[in-house]
Scaffold this active site. Structure first.
Site, PDB file in Angstrom:
ATOM      1  N   HIS A  56      22.779  74.832  -3.578  1.00 34.24           N
ATOM      2  CA  HIS A  56      22.683  73.708  -2.894  1.00 34.24           C
ATOM      3  C   HIS A  56      21.291  72.998  -3.374  1.00 34.24           C
ATOM      4  CE1 HIS A  56      25.547  74.597   0.158  1.00 34.24           C
ATOM      5  NE2 HIS A  56      25.405  75.860   0.256  1.00 34.24           N
ATOM      6  N   ASN A 129      29.308  74.599   5.947  1.00 37.75           N
ATOM      7  CA  ASN A 129      29.630  73.719   4.811  1.00 37.75           C
ATOM      8  C   ASN A 129      30.578  72.719   5.381  1.00 37.75           C
ATOM      9  OD1 ASN A 129      28.511  75.063   2.671  1.00 37.75           O
ATOM     10  ND2 ASN A 129      29.861  76.515   2.659  1.00 37.75           N
TER      11      ASN A 129
END
Length: 485
Positions: A56, A129
Site C-alpha cells: 500500500h 480493501n
C-alpha cells in the site's frame, strides 16, 4: 525418481515443519504467540523495504466525517455509534497494494480502504480493501504472497510466473483472483468503488452480548471501472489519475460519500454456517445475513500537506474501541501484530503521537522515551503500574468480550477447504460480456508464465469453479483442460 529437496528453515537454521498454517489453539484459533516462525516471518517482512510502506505504498487521503443513520446500540456499545445523528471525524487513505510509491494508480490491483475514526473513546481503525475477500486466509503465507507481487530479486522486473505459481499452489486465492481479473480489478476512481472490512469482527453491546459482523461501505457515486486500454493509457499519460481525481473532486465541492452497512451473524451460527465465517477468502450470503444500514461517511477536506497527513498516517486493525472486538480469523490475527509493528519500524515507536494519528481524547499510559518523542515524555509523573500515586488504572468494564477456545496447540488448517463454490458463483453472476473480459484478462496475464505445468494447474482451479470458466481460459491459452479434472 525422487529429488532431494532442501529443507526450508528459520533464519536461525532450524527446519520448518509447516509453512502453510499458523499455530492456533484449535482449528479456529486464536493464533498463538509461541509460533516463533510466524512472528519471525512477519517481523522480518515488515523490515524488508525502507522507507516506504511494504504494501500500500502509493495512496491518497482525505478528511471527513461519519454520521450514524440507524440505531445499532442493541448490537454494540461503541460510543461513536451510540445515537442517530452522531458525527465522528474521520481520515481515510486509499491505495494500491503491490506497486511502489511512484507506481501508476490505474494498475490491476486491489485497493486499500483504510478509515480512522477519531472517536470519544480513542481512535478506531477499519483497515480493509475494495474487495470483500483476500487471496490467502492465514497470515503465515502473507510475506510469500507479497513477494510474488513485488519485483524479482535477479531481474528487478515483475514476475508473472511467480504470481501464477503461487496462486496455482494456493487454491484459496481463486475467489479473489476472479474478482481481481474481472472489471472490478481496475476502479475508475477511488470514489467509484465499494470498501469492505473484509474480515469478520465482533460487536459487543452494553449487556455483554455479542454478534459477528462484516463491514460494507457502499459508494454513493455508483460503481465505475476502467477498460483495460483506457487504464493502460492513463498509466502512461497520468499515473496519478486517482490521486488527482480525489483531490479535485473535494476541492470543487463534489464530496464523495459512502453508506456503511453491516452483516450481522449470531455467535452460535459460526458453528453451523456452510462456510467458515472467519475465512477471509469467503463471503457471507446477503440472503442469509442481509445488509443493515449503520451510517454515512462523507469526505469534505483535503490534506494540507501530503507527507504529514497521508504518508505518516498509520492504521491497524488492532486499533480498537470498546464494543468492537476481533474474531479468530487467522489473517486478522496476524495483522493485529504486523500492522502496528510495521508502523513502529517505518514511522517510529511514537507514531501514535503524530497529529494525524493522535486521538482527539486525552491519552494516558506509561509508555516512555523512544525515537522522536516530542512532547514532555510524561514529565515527572509516575511511570509504572500498579502504583500508589493515583496514576491511570484499567477499567474492567472496557475489557474485550471473552469467547471460549479449545483444542490442541498445532499448526492447523481451516476445517473447510471448498475454494471453488463461491468463485464459481461469482463467475456465473457475470453476464457474457463481463465473462469475456474476465477470461481475456486472465489469458493475457498468464501468457508470460514460463512453465506450462503452472498454467495447467491454475486451469484446474478455474474448471473446478465452473466448467465453462476453465475451458474458456484453457482455449485462450491454447491448452486443454487436464484429463484428470
Amino acid at each position: 525418481m525422487s529429488i532431494n529437496k532442501k529443507k526450508l528453515t528459520t533464519s536461525w537454521g532450524a527446519p520448518v515443519g509447516d509453512n502453510q498454517n499458523s499455530m492456533t489453539a484449535g482449528s479456529r484459533g486464536p493464533t498463538l504467540i509461541q509460533d516463533v516462525h510466524l512472528l519471525e516471518k512477519l517481523a522480518h517482512f515488515n523490515r524488508e523495504r525502507v522507507p516506504e510502506r511494504v504494501v500500500h505504498a502509493k495512496g491518497a487521503g482525505a478528511h471527513g466525517y461519519f454520521e450514524v443513520t440507524n440505531d445499532v446500540t442493541k448490537y454494540t456499545k461503541a460510543n461513536f455509534l451510540s445515537k442517530v445523528g452522531k458525527r465522528t471525524p474521520v481520515f481515510i487513505r486509499f491505495s494500491t497494494v503491490a506497486g511502489e510509491l511512484g507506481s501508476a494508480d490505474t494498475v490491476r490491483d486491489p485497493r486499500g480502504f483504510a478509515v480512522k475514526f477519531y472517536t470519544e473513546e480513542g481512535n478506531y481503525d477499519l483497515v480493509g480493501n475494495n474487495t470483500p475477500v483476500f487471496f490467502i486466509r492465514d497470515a503465515i503465507k502473507f510475506p510469500d504472497f507479497i513477494h510474488t507481487q513485488k519485483r524479482d530479486p535477479k531481474t528487478h522486473l515483475k514476475n508473472p510466473t511467480a504470481v501464477w505459481d503461487f496462486w496455482s499452489l494456493s487454491p484459496e486465492s481463486l475467489h479473489q483472483v476472479t474478482i481481481l481479473m474481472s472489471d472490478r480489478g481496475i476502479p475508475a476512481t477511488f470514489r467509484h468503488m465499494h470498501g469492505f472490512g473484509s474480515h469478520t469482527f465482533k460487536w459487543t453491546n452494553a449487556d455483554g452480548q455479542g454478534v459477528w459482523i462484516k463491514y460494507h461501505f457502499k459508494t454513493e457515486q455508483g460503481i465505475k471501472n476502467l477498460a483495460v486500454d483506457v487504464a493502460g493509457r492513463l498509466a502512461s499519460e497520468n499515473p496519478d489519475y486517482h490521486t488527482e481525481d480525489l483531490f479535485y473532486a473535494i476541492e470543487n465541492g463534489d464530496y464523495p460519500s459512502w453508506k456503511l452497512c453491516v452483516q450481522i451473524m449470531p455467535l452460535e451460527d459460526a458453528n453451523t454456517y456452510r462456510f467458515d465465517p472467519f475465512d477471509v477468502t469467503k463471503v457471507w450470503s446477503q440472503k442469509d445475513y442481509p445488509l443493515i444500514e449503520v451510517g454515512r461517511m462523507v469526505l469534505n477536506r483535503n490534506p494540507e500537506n501530503y507527507f504529514v497527513e497521508v504518508e505518516q498516517a498509520t492504521f491497524s486493525p488492532g486499533t480498537l474501541v470498546p464494543g468492537i472486538d476481533v474474531s479468530p480469523d487467522k489473517m486478522l490475527q496476524g495483522r493485529l501484530f504486523a500492522y502496528h509493528d510495521a508502523h513502529r519500524y517505518r514511522v517510529g515507536a511514537n507514531h501514535q503521537m503524530l497529529p494525524i494519528n493522535r486521538a482527539k481524547v486525552e491519552v494516558n499510559h506509561y509508555q516512555r522515551d523512544g525515537s522522536m518523542r516530542f512532547d514532555d515524555n510524561g514529565g515527572g509523573s509516575v511511570y509504572y503500574e500498579p502504583n500508589s500515586f493515583s496514576g491511570p488504572v484499567e477499567s474492567y468494564e472496557d475489557k474485550q468480550a471473552a469467547y471460549p477456545v479449545s483444542g490442541i496447540a498445532e499448526s492447523a488448517p481451516y476445517d473447510h477447504s471448498d475454494h471453488y463454490t463461491q468463485a464459481g458463483d461469482l463467475y456465473r453472476l457475470l453476464n457474457d460480456e463481463e465473462r469475456v473480459r474476465l477470461v481475456n484478462n486472465i489469458v493475457n496475464a498468464m501468457k508470460p508464465v514460463e512453465k506450462e505445468e503452472i498454467k495447467l494447474r491454475q486451469i484446474q482451479h478455474f474448471y473446478k469453479a465452473d466448467r465453462e470458466y476453465g475451458k474458456r481460459v484453457a482455449d485462450g491459452l491454447g491448452l486443454s483442460v487436464p484429463q484428470e479434472v
